[in-house]
Design a protein around this motif. Sequence first.
Motif, PDB file in Angstrom:
ATOM      1  N   LEU A  76     -42.615  31.045   9.095  1.00 47.65           N
ATOM      2  CA  LEU A  76     -42.007  30.597  10.345  1.00 47.65           C
ATOM      3  C   LEU A  76     -42.033  29.075  10.449  1.00 47.65           C
ATOM      4  CD1 LEU A  76     -40.731  31.399  13.044  1.00 47.65           C
ATOM      5  CD2 LEU A  76     -43.040  31.547  14.003  1.00 47.65           C
ATOM      6  N   ASP A  77     -43.173  28.477  10.111  1.00 44.68           N
ATOM      7  CA  ASP A  77     -43.268  27.013  10.153  1.00 44.68           C
ATOM      8  C   ASP A  77     -42.270  26.368   9.193  1.00 44.68           C
ATOM      9  OD1 ASP A  77     -45.237  27.043  12.055  1.00 44.68           O
ATOM     10  OD2 ASP A  77     -46.900  26.737  10.653  1.00 44.68           O
ATOM     11  N   ALA A  78     -42.128  26.940   7.989  1.00 44.80           N
ATOM     12  CA  ALA A  78     -41.192  26.394   7.009  1.00 44.80           C
ATOM     13  C   ALA A  78     -39.757  26.511   7.499  1.00 44.80           C
ATOM     14  CB  ALA A  78     -41.358  27.115   5.673  1.00 44.80           C
ATOM     15  N   THR A  79     -39.435  27.630   8.142  1.00 48.08           N
ATOM     16  CA  THR A  79     -38.079  27.837   8.652  1.00 48.08           C
ATOM     17  C   THR A  79     -37.757  26.839   9.759  1.00 48.08           C
ATOM     18  OG1 THR A  79     -38.189  30.197   8.121  1.00 48.08           O
ATOM     19  CG2 THR A  79     -36.510  29.512   9.712  1.00 48.08           C
ATOM     20  N   ILE A  80     -38.687  26.661  10.684  1.00 46.00           N
ATOM     21  CA  ILE A  80     -38.479  25.703  11.772  1.00 46.00           C
ATOM     22  C   ILE A  80     -38.311  24.289  11.211  1.00 46.00           C
ATOM     23  CG2 ILE A  80     -39.576  24.615  13.781  1.00 46.00           C
ATOM     24  CD1 ILE A  80     -40.857  27.376  14.357  1.00 46.00           C
ATOM     25  N   SER A  81     -39.123  23.959  10.204  1.00 47.28           N
ATOM     26  CA  SER A  81     -39.010  22.646   9.575  1.00 47.28           C
ATOM     27  C   SER A  81     -37.642  22.468   8.931  1.00 47.28           C
ATOM     28  CB  SER A  81     -40.118  22.477   8.528  1.00 47.28           C
ATOM     29  OG  SER A  81     -40.003  21.238   7.869  1.00 47.28           O
ATOM     30  N   ASP A  82     -37.163  23.497   8.235  1.00 43.83           N
ATOM     31  CA  ASP A  82     -35.851  23.415   7.587  1.00 43.83           C
ATOM     32  C   ASP A  82     -34.732  23.268   8.616  1.00 43.83           C
ATOM     33  OD1 ASP A  82     -36.996  23.597   5.108  1.00 43.83           O
ATOM     34  OD2 ASP A  82     -36.619  25.742   4.860  1.00 43.83           O
ATOM     35  N   LEU A  83     -34.817  24.027   9.697  1.00 42.59           N
ATOM     36  CA  LEU A  83     -33.793  23.924  10.746  1.00 42.59           C
ATOM     37  C   LEU A  83     -33.798  22.518  11.355  1.00 42.59           C
ATOM     38  CD1 LEU A  83     -34.308  27.372  12.525  1.00 42.59           C
ATOM     39  CD2 LEU A  83     -32.388  26.702  11.059  1.00 42.59           C
ATOM     40  N   GLY A  84     -34.988  21.947  11.492  1.00 43.24           N
ATOM     41  CA  GLY A  84     -35.077  20.580  12.012  1.00 43.24           C
ATOM     42  C   GLY A  84     -34.487  19.567  11.058  1.00 43.24           C
ATOM     43  N   HIS A  85     -34.701  19.773   9.756  1.00 38.88           N
ATOM     44  CA  HIS A  85     -34.129  18.852   8.773  1.00 38.88           C
ATOM     45  C   HIS A  85     -32.604  18.881   8.813  1.00 38.88           C
ATOM     46  CE1 HIS A  85     -38.016  18.819   6.202  1.00 38.88           C
ATOM     47  NE2 HIS A  85     -37.936  17.736   6.947  1.00 38.88           N
ATOM     48  N   VAL A  86     -32.037  20.065   8.996  1.00 35.24           N
ATOM     49  CA  VAL A  86     -30.577  20.160   9.095  1.00 35.24           C
ATOM     50  C   VAL A  86     -30.076  19.313  10.267  1.00 35.24           C
ATOM     51  CG1 VAL A  86     -28.622  21.705   9.503  1.00 35.24           C
ATOM     52  CG2 VAL A  86     -30.490  22.444   8.017  1.00 35.24           C
ATOM     53  N   VAL A  87     -30.741  19.425  11.417  1.00 34.86           N
ATOM     54  CA  VAL A  87     -30.341  18.632  12.580  1.00 34.86           C
ATOM     55  C   VAL A  87     -30.525  17.145  12.313  1.00 34.86           C
ATOM     56  CG1 VAL A  87     -30.776  18.169  15.028  1.00 34.86           C
ATOM     57  CG2 VAL A  87     -30.864  20.509  14.183  1.00 34.86           C
ATOM     58  N   ASP A  88     -31.626  16.774  11.684  1.00 37.83           N
ATOM     59  CA  ASP A  88     -31.913  15.356  11.446  1.00 37.83           C
ATOM     60  C   ASP A  88     -30.911  14.726  10.480  1.00 37.83           C
ATOM     61  OD1 ASP A  88     -34.059  15.541  13.157  1.00 37.83           O
ATOM     62  OD2 ASP A  88     -35.529  15.866  11.560  1.00 37.83           O
ATOM     63  N   PHE A  89     -30.556  15.444   9.426  1.00 35.77           N
ATOM     64  CA  PHE A  89     -29.556  14.914   8.499  1.00 35.77           C
ATOM     65  C   PHE A  89     -28.181  14.855   9.164  1.00 35.77           C
ATOM     66  CE2 PHE A  89     -32.719  15.477   5.218  1.00 35.77           C
ATOM     67  CZ  PHE A  89     -32.378  14.518   4.272  1.00 35.77           C
ATOM     68  N   LEU A  90     -27.883  15.840   9.996  1.00 36.23           N
ATOM     69  CA  LEU A  90     -26.625  15.820  10.739  1.00 36.23           C
ATOM     70  C   LEU A  90     -26.585  14.612  11.669  1.00 36.23           C
ATOM     71  CD1 LEU A  90     -23.954  17.191  11.544  1.00 36.23           C
ATOM     72  CD2 LEU A  90     -25.269  18.544  13.200  1.00 36.23           C
ATOM     73  N   ALA A  91     -27.686  14.360  12.362  1.00 36.08           N
ATOM     74  CA  ALA A  91     -27.745  13.214  13.270  1.00 36.08           C
ATOM     75  C   ALA A  91     -27.586  11.899  12.516  1.00 36.08           C
ATOM     76  CB  ALA A  91     -29.075  13.228  14.038  1.00 36.08           C
ATOM     77  N   ALA A  92     -28.193  11.802  11.340  1.00 33.84           N
ATOM     78  CA  ALA A  92     -28.057  10.582  10.547  1.00 33.84           C
ATOM     79  C   ALA A  92     -26.610  10.381  10.106  1.00 33.84           C
ATOM     80  CB  ALA A  92     -28.972  10.645   9.327  1.00 33.84           C
TER      81      ALA A  92
END
Length: 345
Positions: free
Chosen positions: A265-281
């Motif tokens: 679960l922690d890994a999944t949440i981290s991955d979902l956050g990375h998608v948002v962060d790269f999108l924001a960049a």
Amino acid sequence: MTAATTAADLDGAYSGYLDCLADADEYAATDLAIGLLDAGVPAERVLLDLVAPAQAEVGERWARNEWSVAQEHAATHISEQVVAAVAAHVKPRPTGGRVVVACMDGEWHALPPRLVAEVLRLRGWQVTFLGASVPAAHLVSYLHRYDAHAIALACALPMRLPYAHRMIEACRRSDVPVVVGGRGFGADGRWARRLGVAWAPDASSAAELIADERALRAVPPARLTHLADDEYAGLVRRRGELIDSALAALRDRVPAARAYTAVQLDATISDLGHVVDFLAAAVYVDDASLFTEFVEWLTGILRSRGVPVGAIALPLEHYAAALRDFPRAQRALARGCAALPATAR
């Protein structure tokens, strides 16, 4: 020693150095590097033609799932010790001004900028290496205390570009020229140009640029007028909401996700956050290719770990539906989805 002899010595030592890293043998790795110095190989070549490419290979082995995170960390530590041993063996005396070298706030890949720092030291600069993840306020405070000829900043991850820009501007307000490097600015430095800052592809180029103050200061202004539309700020504000809703959608569409362990679960949440962060960049620099390259990289990582690539498509589709009023984010997501293998879409 001729250039051809130096190259031959380094070529012969490279595979042995990689073996030392694979065996986590710090003493053999250090002895190998010092042996090259004693044989007449210049210290800069040992750093840039032995340690640097070996570290790149370490990262590739992790990405191919051939090495674990623990093995990668052990190898990185050994290379850091080798760099320190080379620096102690040579002990150059500074003849130039002070250059500060640091990682961006939130950036923990400290070995590449450490190599830059040592190359600058070998070329006569008085170097202060501040290490990983230096908060902008602390860096500016340091610059006010010590007169610096220039500052070199490293960024390995494009998702840190918005923070990098704020750090660059903070340094400029202290009237200190800035040069940046690292994969975070794009393989060709295109995002550094978008941020209006001098970029160097490698340590040697950084040293040459820092020695030419006119070139260091002759950079075009940043091209970020698109930020006036507030899309980036709105996306950042919705980060937590987007991650939560994407996780809920994943559980609805993939029943196995409901039984994830705490680690999964922690890994999944981290991955979902990375998608948002790269999108924001990507939205910040107004370049959808940043997000596309991230999706292609993530696809390769998941494949190497036996994870179905379709796992990427679900959050991309969800974010696209949730961000209908964000046109630049929509473009980036559309291109990211198009970059997925046909079986994943």
